[in-house]
Design an enzyme around this catalytic site. Structure first.
Site, PDB file in Angstrom:
ATOM      1  N   ARG A  33       0.847  -1.216   0.000  1.00  0.00           N
ATOM      2  CA  ARG A  33       0.000   0.000   0.000  1.00  0.00           C
ATOM      3  C   ARG A  33       0.874   1.255   0.000  1.00  0.00           C
ATOM      4  O   ARG A  33       0.559   2.234  -0.668  1.00  0.00           O
ATOM      5  CB  ARG A  33      -0.940  -0.010   1.207  1.00  0.00           C
ATOM      6  CG  ARG A  33      -1.801  -1.266   1.208  1.00  0.00           C
ATOM      7  CD  ARG A  33      -3.267  -1.037   1.413  1.00  0.00           C
ATOM      8  NE  ARG A  33      -3.958  -2.284   1.069  1.00  0.00           N
ATOM      9  CZ  ARG A  33      -4.661  -3.031   1.911  1.00  0.00           C
ATOM     10  NH1 ARG A  33      -4.826  -2.627   3.153  1.00  0.00           N
ATOM     11  NH2 ARG A  33      -5.240  -4.147   1.504  1.00  0.00           N
ATOM     12  N   GLU A 177     -14.028 -13.255  11.714  1.00  0.00           N
ATOM     13  CA  GLU A 177     -14.116 -12.706  10.350  1.00  0.00           C
ATOM     14  C   GLU A 177     -14.057 -13.806   9.287  1.00  0.00           C
ATOM     15  O   GLU A 177     -12.974 -14.210   8.879  1.00  0.00           O
ATOM     16  CB  GLU A 177     -12.976 -11.697  10.121  1.00  0.00           C
ATOM     17  CG  GLU A 177     -13.030 -11.086   8.725  1.00  0.00           C
ATOM     18  CD  GLU A 177     -11.942 -10.032   8.475  1.00  0.00           C
ATOM     19  OE1 GLU A 177     -11.114  -9.781   9.372  1.00  0.00           O
ATOM     20  OE2 GLU A 177     -11.918  -9.489   7.362  1.00  0.00           O
ATOM     21  N   LYS A 219     -17.500 -10.160  11.937  1.00  0.00           N
ATOM     22  CA  LYS A 219     -17.024  -9.248  10.885  1.00  0.00           C
ATOM     23  C   LYS A 219     -17.181  -9.935   9.528  1.00  0.00           C
ATOM     24  O   LYS A 219     -16.274 -10.636   9.070  1.00  0.00           O
ATOM     25  CB  LYS A 219     -15.558  -8.888  11.143  1.00  0.00           C
ATOM     26  CG  LYS A 219     -14.929  -8.027  10.049  1.00  0.00           C
ATOM     27  CD  LYS A 219     -13.634  -7.404  10.514  1.00  0.00           C
ATOM     28  CE  LYS A 219     -12.945  -6.689   9.370  1.00  0.00           C
ATOM     29  NZ  LYS A 219     -11.820  -5.864   9.798  1.00  0.00           N
ATOM     30  N   SER A 261     -14.685  -3.717   4.460  1.00  0.00           N
ATOM     31  CA  SER A 261     -14.981  -3.042   3.184  1.00  0.00           C
ATOM     32  C   SER A 261     -14.558  -3.908   1.997  1.00  0.00           C
ATOM     33  O   SER A 261     -15.163  -3.803   0.917  1.00  0.00           O
ATOM     34  CB  SER A 261     -14.368  -1.642   3.132  1.00  0.00           C
ATOM     35  OG  SER A 261     -12.963  -1.657   3.228  1.00  0.00           O
ATOM     36  N   GLY A 263     -12.385  -4.161  -0.398  1.00  0.00           N
ATOM     37  CA  GLY A 263     -12.015  -3.764  -1.760  1.00  0.00           C
ATOM     38  C   GLY A 263     -13.089  -2.962  -2.468  1.00  0.00           C
ATOM     39  O   GLY A 263     -12.911  -2.566  -3.621  1.00  0.00           O
ATOM     40  N   SER A 289     -15.939  -2.213  10.280  1.00  0.00           N
ATOM     41  CA  SER A 289     -14.564  -2.487  10.683  1.00  0.00           C
ATOM     42  C   SER A 289     -13.750  -2.397   9.408  1.00  0.00           C
ATOM     43  O   SER A 289     -13.264  -3.397   8.888  1.00  0.00           O
ATOM     44  CB  SER A 289     -14.460  -3.875  11.328  1.00  0.00           C
ATOM     45  OG  SER A 289     -13.112  -4.170  11.638  1.00  0.00           O
ATOM     46  N   ARG A 292      -9.230  -0.458   4.215  1.00  0.00           N
ATOM     47  CA  ARG A 292      -9.069   0.417   3.053  1.00  0.00           C
ATOM     48  C   ARG A 292     -10.131   1.505   2.992  1.00  0.00           C
ATOM     49  O   ARG A 292      -9.849   2.643   2.622  1.00  0.00           O
ATOM     50  CB  ARG A 292      -9.109  -0.426   1.774  1.00  0.00           C
ATOM     51  CG  ARG A 292      -7.838  -1.226   1.572  1.00  0.00           C
ATOM     52  CD  ARG A 292      -8.026  -2.362   0.605  1.00  0.00           C
ATOM     53  NE  ARG A 292      -8.757  -3.489   1.205  1.00  0.00           N
ATOM     54  CZ  ARG A 292      -9.008  -4.629   0.593  1.00  0.00           C
ATOM     55  NH1 ARG A 292      -8.599  -4.808  -0.649  1.00  0.00           N
ATOM     56  NH2 ARG A 292      -9.655  -5.600   1.200  1.00  0.00           N
TER      57      ARG A 292
HETATM   58  P1  13P Z   1     -10.877  -3.970   4.450  1.00  0.00           P
HETATM   59  O1  13P Z   1     -11.967  -3.086   5.003  1.00  0.00           O
HETATM   60  O2  13P Z   1      -9.831  -3.207   3.679  1.00  0.00           O
HETATM   61  O3  13P Z   1     -11.419  -5.179   3.757  1.00  0.00           O
HETATM   62  O4  13P Z   1     -10.053  -4.495   5.703  1.00  0.00           O
HETATM   63  C1  13P Z   1     -10.722  -4.994   6.760  1.00  0.00           C
HETATM   64  C2  13P Z   1      -9.950  -6.109   7.327  1.00  0.00           C
HETATM   65  O5  13P Z   1      -9.594  -6.055   8.474  1.00  0.00           O
HETATM   66  C3  13P Z   1      -9.685  -7.286   6.492  1.00  0.00           C
HETATM   67  O6  13P Z   1      -9.227  -8.328   7.290  1.00  0.00           O
END
Ligand code: 13P
Length: 345
Positions: A33, A177, A219, A261, A263, A289, A292
C-alpha cells in the site's frame, strides 16, 4: 476476566455512532500500500503511517476500536508512547490481529485455511498484558469454479471457533471474520449462497466450542456481485440481500456485526452501510470495521511527507466521520464531497 467484561468490551466496540478501524495490515500488505502511494516501504514509514492514523484529532468520536498488527503494538509514537496506550488515551479500544495468515489448504487446490492456533494462548496472554482487549482472525473464502468446497468452509469455521474460544478464555473479545471475497464474476445470488453457508457453519462451530455469543463481534463481508460480474447489484439490492442473509444465519445474541470493506471503494462501502442502517432496527448493531475504506484516502494525501500531515489528518477524520454517519443511517453522498467537517455524532 469474567463474562461481563467480555460483553462490556463487545458492546463498547459496536456501540452507537462509532465503528472499528482495521489498521492491522501485515508488513507485506502495508508495504504494498505504501509503494502504491509512492512512499518508500520500510518499518519506519509503516510506523509513521500508523502514528498519523492514531493521532488524528478526535478520532475517538467516530472510532471505537483500532486493530493493530504485531509490529505496531510493540512500537511507539515518536514521543515514546506505546501505540496501545495512545489508542486508549484517544478513547479507542486497542485490539490485535492474531492469525498468521491464510495458507494453501492441503488437498483443496486454490483454497486457503487461516493458520495461527499453535501457541495462541501464550500470545494472547502477552497481547492482553500489552493492553489488547479484542482480537481479530480472518478466514478467506474464494468463490470460483467448484469452490468453495465443504472441506474449506469446515476447516476455516473450525479454526475461527477455536481462536474465539481461546480469546474469551483470556478475557479478549474475538472478532470473528469469515470473509467471502468479492473477486470473481459471480452473481450476488452466488455470494449470498456462499456467505449463508459459511456463516451457518461458523455459528455451528462457535456453539460447539462454547463461545459466548454475547462476548464476540462478527465481521462479515456484505453480499455483493463479484467484482468482475457484468451485472452489478445496486445499493438497495446489496442492503436487502445482506440483511436477509444475516437474519437467516446470525443469532440475535451477537451484539454487533462490523462489516469489512473488502475492496469496495470507500464511497460505495459507506453507502451500503448507510442503506442497511436506514432499514433498522435490526437484531444486532450494524457497524463497520473498515481498513481500506477508512485509510486509503488519507494515505494518498500523506504520501510520506511531513508537510502533508495536516491535510492527511483532515482526510482521515473526514472518512471516519462519513463512515460513522453511515453507521447511523445519516450519510449522504454529498458529505463525501464537502470540506472535512467535525460535527458531533
Ligand atoms: P478492508 O476493510 O480493507 O477489507 O479491511 C478490513 C480487514 O480487516 C480485512 O481483514
Amino acid at each position: 476476566m469474567s463474562s461481563p467484561d467480555l460483553t462490556e468490551t463487545a458492546s463498547e466496540l459496536v456501540g452507537p455512532g462509532r465503528g472499528i478501524l482495521a489498521a492491522d495490515e501485515s508488513r507485506g500488505t502495508m508495504d504494498k500500500r505504501l509503494e502504491a502511494a509512492g512512499i518508500p516501504a520500510d518499518g519506519e514509514m509503516r510506523r509513521q503511517f500508523r502514528e498519523l492514523v492514531i493521532t488524528t484529532a478526535d478520532i475517538g468520536r467516530w472510532i471505537s476500536g483500532i486493530i493493530l498488527f504485531d509490529e505496531t503494538i510493540r512500537s511507539q509514537l515518536s514521543d515514546g508512547t506505546p501505540f496501545a496506550d495512545a489508542a486508549q488515551r484517544a478513547g479507542v479500544v486497542p485490539g490485535i490481529k492474531v492469525d498468521t495468515g491464510a495458507k494453501p489448504l492441503a488437498g483443496a487446490p486454490d483454497e486457503k485455511v487461516t493458520e495461527g492456533l499453535d501457541g495462541l494462548r501464550e500470545r494472547l496472554e502477552e497481547y492482553a498484558q500489552m493492553g489488547a482487549r479484542f482480537a481479530k482472525w480472518r478466514a478467506v473464502i474464494t468463490i470460483g469454479d467448484g469452490i468453495p468446497t465443504e472441506q474449506c468452509l469446515q476447516a476455516n469455521a473450525h479454526a475461527l471457533a477455536r481462536y474465539a474460544a481461546l480469546c474469551q478464555e483470556q478475557g479478549i473479545v474475538p472478532i470473528v471474520e469469515p470473509e467471502v471475497l468479492m473477486d470473481g464474476d459471480h452473481s450476488l445470488e452466488r455470494c449470498d449462497e456462499v456467505t449463508t453457508a459459511m456463516l451457518r457453519r461458523t455459528f455451528a462451530e462457535l456453539a460447539q466450542q462454547r463461545v459466548m455469543l454475547e462476548g464476540m463481534v462478527l465481521k462479515p463481508n456484505m453480499v455483493l456481485s463479484g467484482k468482475g460480474a457484468a451485472e452489478q447489484a445496486g445499493v438497495a439490492e446489496v442492503a436487502d440481500a445482506t440483511i436477509a442473509c444475516l437474519r437467516r444465519s446470525v443469532p440475535a445474541a451477537v451484539p454487533g456485526v462490523a462489516f469489512l470493506s473488502g475492496g469496495q471503494s470507500d464511497d460505495v462501502a459507506t453507502e451500503h452501510l448507510d442503506a442497511m442502517n436506514r432499514r433498522g432496527p435490526h437484531p444486532w448493531e450494524l457497524t463497520f470495521s473498515y481498513g481500506r475504506g477508512l485509510l486509503a484516502a488519507g494515505l494518498s494525501e500523506w504520501v510520506g511527507k511531513t508537510e502533508n500531515l495536516d491535510g492527511a489528518h483532515k482526510v482521515l477524520a473526514h472518512r471516519a466521520y462519513c463512515t460513522a454517519m453511515a453507521r447511523q443511517g445519516r450519510y449522504s453522498p454529498e458529505m463525501a464531497q464537502q470540506e472535512p467537517v467535525s460535527e458531533p455524532v
